[in-house]
Write a protein that holds these residues in place. Sequence first.
Motif, PDB file in Angstrom:
ATOM      1  N   ILE A  78       0.872  -1.170   0.000  1.00  0.00           N
ATOM      2  CA  ILE A  78       0.000   0.000   0.000  1.00  0.00           C
ATOM      3  C   ILE A  78       0.908   1.220   0.000  1.00  0.00           C
ATOM      4  O   ILE A  78       1.747   1.380   0.886  1.00  0.00           O
ATOM      5  CB  ILE A  78      -0.945   0.012   1.219  1.00  0.00           C
ATOM      6  CG1 ILE A  78      -1.865  -1.203   1.186  1.00  0.00           C
ATOM      7  CG2 ILE A  78      -1.761   1.298   1.238  1.00  0.00           C
ATOM      8  CD1 ILE A  78      -2.780  -1.323   2.375  1.00  0.00           C
ATOM      9  N   ILE A  79       0.738   2.043  -1.009  1.00  0.00           N
ATOM     10  CA  ILE A  79       1.576   3.231  -1.156  1.00  0.00           C
ATOM     11  C   ILE A  79       0.817   4.410  -0.569  1.00  0.00           C
ATOM     12  O   ILE A  79      -0.195   4.840  -1.101  1.00  0.00           O
ATOM     13  CB  ILE A  79       1.919   3.471  -2.640  1.00  0.00           C
ATOM     14  CG1 ILE A  79       2.614   2.229  -3.211  1.00  0.00           C
ATOM     15  CG2 ILE A  79       2.779   4.711  -2.792  1.00  0.00           C
ATOM     16  CD1 ILE A  79       2.686   2.192  -4.710  1.00  0.00           C
ATOM     17  N   ASP A  80       1.328   4.919   0.552  1.00  0.00           N
ATOM     18  CA  ASP A  80       0.695   6.022   1.266  1.00  0.00           C
ATOM     19  C   ASP A  80       1.666   7.189   1.306  1.00  0.00           C
ATOM     20  O   ASP A  80       2.464   7.314   2.233  1.00  0.00           O
ATOM     21  CB  ASP A  80       0.312   5.564   2.678  1.00  0.00           C
ATOM     22  CG  ASP A  80      -0.497   6.597   3.432  1.00  0.00           C
ATOM     23  OD1 ASP A  80      -0.904   7.599   2.816  1.00  0.00           O
ATOM     24  OD2 ASP A  80      -0.739   6.394   4.634  1.00  0.00           O
ATOM     25  N   GLY A  81       1.613   8.013   0.270  1.00  0.00           N
ATOM     26  CA  GLY A  81       2.554   9.124   0.170  1.00  0.00           C
ATOM     27  C   GLY A  81       3.959   8.582  -0.036  1.00  0.00           C
ATOM     28  O   GLY A  81       4.230   7.839  -0.961  1.00  0.00           O
ATOM     29  N   VAL A 116      -9.411   4.313   3.704  1.00  0.00           N
ATOM     30  CA  VAL A 116      -8.090   4.772   3.295  1.00  0.00           C
ATOM     31  C   VAL A 116      -7.506   3.810   2.255  1.00  0.00           C
ATOM     32  O   VAL A 116      -6.842   4.235   1.311  1.00  0.00           O
ATOM     33  CB  VAL A 116      -7.157   4.907   4.522  1.00  0.00           C
ATOM     34  CG1 VAL A 116      -5.757   5.303   4.116  1.00  0.00           C
ATOM     35  CG2 VAL A 116      -7.731   5.912   5.512  1.00  0.00           C
ATOM     36  N   ALA A 117      -7.789   2.524   2.402  1.00  0.00           N
ATOM     37  CA  ALA A 117      -7.243   1.516   1.481  1.00  0.00           C
ATOM     38  C   ALA A 117      -7.718   1.731   0.047  1.00  0.00           C
ATOM     39  O   ALA A 117      -6.955   1.514  -0.890  1.00  0.00           O
ATOM     40  CB  ALA A 117      -7.615   0.115   1.955  1.00  0.00           C
ATOM     41  N   ILE A 167      -2.719   0.379  -4.288  1.00  0.00           N
ATOM     42  CA  ILE A 167      -2.467  -0.976  -3.794  1.00  0.00           C
ATOM     43  C   ILE A 167      -1.799  -1.757  -4.913  1.00  0.00           C
ATOM     44  O   ILE A 167      -2.343  -1.872  -6.008  1.00  0.00           O
ATOM     45  CB  ILE A 167      -3.773  -1.677  -3.354  1.00  0.00           C
ATOM     46  CG1 ILE A 167      -4.414  -0.924  -2.199  1.00  0.00           C
ATOM     47  CG2 ILE A 167      -3.493  -3.117  -2.956  1.00  0.00           C
ATOM     48  CD1 ILE A 167      -5.738  -1.493  -1.748  1.00  0.00           C
ATOM     49  N   VAL A 168      -0.615  -2.304  -4.611  1.00  0.00           N
ATOM     50  CA  VAL A 168       0.124  -3.093  -5.590  1.00  0.00           C
ATOM     51  C   VAL A 168       0.073  -4.543  -5.145  1.00  0.00           C
ATOM     52  O   VAL A 168       0.443  -4.879  -4.031  1.00  0.00           O
ATOM     53  CB  VAL A 168       1.604  -2.621  -5.672  1.00  0.00           C
ATOM     54  CG1 VAL A 168       2.385  -3.484  -6.648  1.00  0.00           C
ATOM     55  CG2 VAL A 168       1.674  -1.152  -6.029  1.00  0.00           C
TER      56      VAL A 168
END
Length: 174
Positions: A127-130, A162-163, A168-169
């Motif tokens: 999960i890429i969060d910023g 948020v997900a 999402i990779v």
Amino acid sequence: MDFEFFVALYVKYGFQISVSVLLIIFYILGKTIFSKIIFLRAHKKEFDVSRALYIRKLINNILLLLCLVLVGATWDVSIKHLSIYFASFFTVAGIGLFAQWSVLSNVTSSLILYFYFPIRIGEKIQIIDGGQVIQGVILDITLFSVKIQDENGNEIYFPNNVAIQKGIVSIKQS
């Protein structure tokens, strides 16, 4: 009680009784149809059965609430008086849960994750969060969060709302 009593009762309330019976039939049919759709989707996408059960419960509760509202409207139940009780309940629930919108947002996001995102329990994801990347294996997807275990064994709970907003990779395991 004699037969004439029931005839008089049906003459007076026949429309309401008929519509109520039809709504109950539609509720039962709706539950059956939605359950089949949910479990077919779970089988097709190889989702965990517990995830399908969460979604089925949610859909069934929405259908029940809709059916109860429509039956109440058919019998002319005064929404004006009930609104005071509902407003009081939701005020207390909103204060008790701090932010009612986020709870509803997570439940709605759970439905979106179920039907439109191809992630499964046991799958390795990022999960890429910023600037931060969370990587791990999905342990569970509930109505409110995605439970991820990272490579150190830590369990991370990511809110559903948020997900669906973050990238999402899906990492293919060789």
